[in-house]
Scaffold this motif. Structure first.
Motif, PDB file in Angstrom:
ATOM      1  N   LEU A 151       0.928  -1.190  -0.056  1.00  0.00           N
ATOM      2  CA  LEU A 151       0.135  -0.055  -0.042  1.00  0.00           C
ATOM      3  C   LEU A 151       0.872   1.326   0.152  1.00  0.00           C
ATOM      4  CD1 LEU A 151      -2.894   1.511   0.215  1.00  0.00           C
ATOM      5  CD2 LEU A 151      -2.462   1.013   2.740  1.00  0.00           C
ATOM      6  N   SER A 152       1.966   1.108   0.850  1.00  0.00           N
ATOM      7  CA  SER A 152       2.768   2.340   0.713  1.00  0.00           C
ATOM      8  C   SER A 152       3.652   2.699  -0.309  1.00  0.00           C
ATOM      9  CB  SER A 152       3.798   2.315   2.065  1.00  0.00           C
ATOM     10  OG  SER A 152       4.806   1.355   2.026  1.00  0.00           O
ATOM     11  N   ARG A 153       3.731   1.615  -1.284  1.00  0.00           N
ATOM     12  CA  ARG A 153       4.580   1.792  -2.290  1.00  0.00           C
ATOM     13  C   ARG A 153       3.349   2.494  -3.630  1.00  0.00           C
ATOM     14  NH1 ARG A 153       7.013  -3.187  -1.220  1.00  0.00           N
ATOM     15  NH2 ARG A 153       5.295  -4.349  -2.066  1.00  0.00           N
ATOM     16  N   ARG A 154       2.299   1.927  -3.514  1.00  0.00           N
ATOM     17  CA  ARG A 154       1.268   2.310  -4.390  1.00  0.00           C
ATOM     18  C   ARG A 154       0.594   3.675  -4.121  1.00  0.00           C
ATOM     19  NH1 ARG A 154      -3.133  -2.361  -4.506  1.00  0.00           N
ATOM     20  NH2 ARG A 154      -4.132  -0.773  -5.572  1.00  0.00           N
ATOM     21  N   ARG A 155       0.861   4.244  -2.799  1.00  0.00           N
ATOM     22  CA  ARG A 155      -0.244   5.404  -2.567  1.00  0.00           C
ATOM     23  C   ARG A 155       0.703   6.169  -1.379  1.00  0.00           C
ATOM     24  NH1 ARG A 155      -4.984   2.966  -1.923  1.00  0.00           N
ATOM     25  NH2 ARG A 155      -5.439   3.890  -3.966  1.00  0.00           N
ATOM     26  N   MET A 156       0.893   7.304  -1.564  1.00  0.00           N
ATOM     27  CA  MET A 156       1.457   8.074  -0.745  1.00  0.00           C
ATOM     28  C   MET A 156       0.531   8.387   0.646  1.00  0.00           C
ATOM     29  SD  MET A 156       4.710   8.693  -1.090  1.00  0.00           S
ATOM     30  CE  MET A 156       5.213  10.419  -0.236  1.00  0.00           C
ATOM     31  N   PRO A 157       0.827   8.271   1.695  1.00  0.00           N
ATOM     32  CA  PRO A 157       0.008   8.283   2.799  1.00  0.00           C
ATOM     33  C   PRO A 157      -0.247   9.970   3.132  1.00  0.00           C
ATOM     34  CG  PRO A 157       2.136   7.843   3.845  1.00  0.00           C
ATOM     35  CD  PRO A 157       2.201   7.668   2.270  1.00  0.00           C
ATOM     36  N   ALA A 158      -1.354  10.461   3.516  1.00  0.00           N
ATOM     37  CA  ALA A 158      -1.735  11.763   3.618  1.00  0.00           C
ATOM     38  C   ALA A 158      -1.020  12.269   4.751  1.00  0.00           C
ATOM     39  CB  ALA A 158      -3.358  12.006   3.768  1.00  0.00           C
ATOM     40  N   LEU A 159      -0.674  11.466   5.765  1.00  0.00           N
ATOM     41  CA  LEU A 159      -0.090  11.986   6.875  1.00  0.00           C
ATOM     42  C   LEU A 159       0.763  10.580   7.461  1.00  0.00           C
ATOM     43  CD1 LEU A 159       0.263  14.054   8.953  1.00  0.00           C
ATOM     44  CD2 LEU A 159      -1.705  13.348  10.094  1.00  0.00           C
ATOM     45  N   THR A 160       2.128  10.944   7.900  1.00  0.00           N
ATOM     46  CA  THR A 160       2.889   9.916   8.588  1.00  0.00           C
ATOM     47  C   THR A 160       3.463  10.501   9.635  1.00  0.00           C
ATOM     48  OG1 THR A 160       3.005   8.688   6.214  1.00  0.00           O
ATOM     49  CG2 THR A 160       4.598   8.008   8.088  1.00  0.00           C
ATOM     50  N   LEU A 161       3.462   9.810  10.767  1.00  0.00           N
ATOM     51  CA  LEU A 161       4.402  10.193  12.046  1.00  0.00           C
ATOM     52  C   LEU A 161       4.868   9.019  12.496  1.00  0.00           C
ATOM     53  CD1 LEU A 161       1.382  11.981  12.241  1.00  0.00           C
ATOM     54  CD2 LEU A 161       2.997  12.965  13.838  1.00  0.00           C
ATOM     55  N   ALA A 162       6.269   9.150  12.944  1.00  0.00           N
ATOM     56  CA  ALA A 162       7.098   7.978  13.344  1.00  0.00           C
ATOM     57  C   ALA A 162       7.840   8.519  14.395  1.00  0.00           C
ATOM     58  CB  ALA A 162       7.980   7.427  12.423  1.00  0.00           C
ATOM     59  N   ALA A 163       8.114   7.404  15.484  1.00  0.00           N
ATOM     60  CA  ALA A 163       9.015   7.802  16.736  1.00  0.00           C
ATOM     61  C   ALA A 163      10.188   6.755  16.536  1.00  0.00           C
ATOM     62  CB  ALA A 163       8.269   7.536  17.902  1.00  0.00           C
ATOM     63  N   THR A 164      11.195   6.997  16.833  1.00  0.00           N
ATOM     64  CA  THR A 164      12.315   6.338  17.113  1.00  0.00           C
ATOM     65  C   THR A 164      12.833   5.945  18.434  1.00  0.00           C
ATOM     66  OG1 THR A 164      13.128   7.043  14.871  1.00  0.00           O
ATOM     67  CG2 THR A 164      14.588   5.737  16.056  1.00  0.00           C
ATOM     68  N   LEU A 165      12.877   4.592  18.862  1.00  0.00           N
ATOM     69  CA  LEU A 165      13.270   4.263  20.105  1.00  0.00           C
ATOM     70  C   LEU A 165      14.455   3.351  19.852  1.00  0.00           C
ATOM     71  CD1 LEU A 165       9.743   3.389  21.127  1.00  0.00           C
ATOM     72  CD2 LEU A 165      10.975   5.257  22.176  1.00  0.00           C
TER      73      LEU A 165
END
Length: 175
Positions: free
Chosen positions: A129-143
Motif C-alpha cells: 500500500l505504501s508503495r502504491r499510494r502516498m499517505p496523507a499523513l505519516t508520523l514516526a517515533a524512533t526508540l
C-alpha cells in the motif's frame, strides 16, 4: 526519509499517548512518505468511514515486537510471560484506535469521519500500500533501532491488508 511539514500538536499528542500507555518517552515527527519497516513489525489497521458508511481511508500502525510487548506489559500491568497473544493484540489494537483518533481529528475539520474497528494487518500488504499510494499523513517515533509508525491513507479500501487472527491463546483466568 525527509521530514514533512511538522504537526507539533499532533506529534506531542502521540508522544503523550505512548507515554501514558507504555510508560516510555519518545518523540514523534512528521515524515514525507513511509520509512522502511521491520519485517517482524506488529501491524494493525483501522478503517476510517465517511458519514455514508463508506471507507474514506485507513490508519496503519506498525511497531516492533519489543514495543508491542512493552505496551502490553504496561497496559495490563502483568509480566510478559503471563500475557498471551490475544492480550498483546488487544493492547496494540487499542493503540491503533487511539493514534487513529488523533490523526482523524487532525485531518477532519468537519468531524464527519468515524473509525471502524482496529485489526491485525499483514506487513507485506502494508508495504505494498505504501508503495502504491502516498499517505496523507505519516508520523514516526524512533526508540533506539526500533520505530513506531502511524500513517493515514485516504481511500485505501481497494487494498486488503487484513491478517487472519492468530489462534486464541488467552487464558480464561485473564478475562
Amino acid at each position: 526519509m525527509d521530514a514533512a511539514r511538522p504537526h507539533p500538536e499532533l506529534e506531542s499528542t502521540l508522544a503523550s499517548a505512548w507515554f501514558s500507555l507504555a510508560g516510555e518517552h519518545c518523540a514523534f515527527r512528521s515524515l514525507d512518505g513511509m520509512p522502511e519497516l521491520d519485517p517482524e513489525a506488529a501491524c494493525f489497521q483501522l478503517p476510517v468511514l465517511s458519514a455514508d458508511g463508506r471507507e474514506a481511508g485507513r490508519v496503519l500502525l506498525a511497531l516492533s515486537d519489543e514495543d508491542a510487548q512493552q505496551l502490553g506489559v504496561s497496559m495490563f500491568g502483568m509480566p510478559l510471560d503471563e500475557l498471551g497473544q490475544e492480550e498483546l493484540d488487544d493492547a496494540n489494537a487499542e493503540l491503533c484506535n487511539i493514534f487513529g483518533s488523533c490523526l482523524v481529528k487532525a485531518l477532519d475539520d468537519s468531524h464527519q469521519l468515524e473509525m471502524g474497528l482496529p485489526r491485525r494487518a499483514r506487513i507485506e500488504a502494508f508495504e505494498a500500500l505504501s508503495r502504491r499510494r502516498m499517505p496523507a499523513l505519516t508520523l514516526a517515533a524512533t526508540l533506539g533501532p526500533r520505530h513506531i509508525v502511524v500513517a493515514y491513507f485516504a481511500s485505501a479500501r481497494d487494498v486488503d491488508i487484513a491478517s487472519p487472527a492468530p489462534p486464541s491463546t488467552k487464558d480464561p483466568r485473564h478475562g
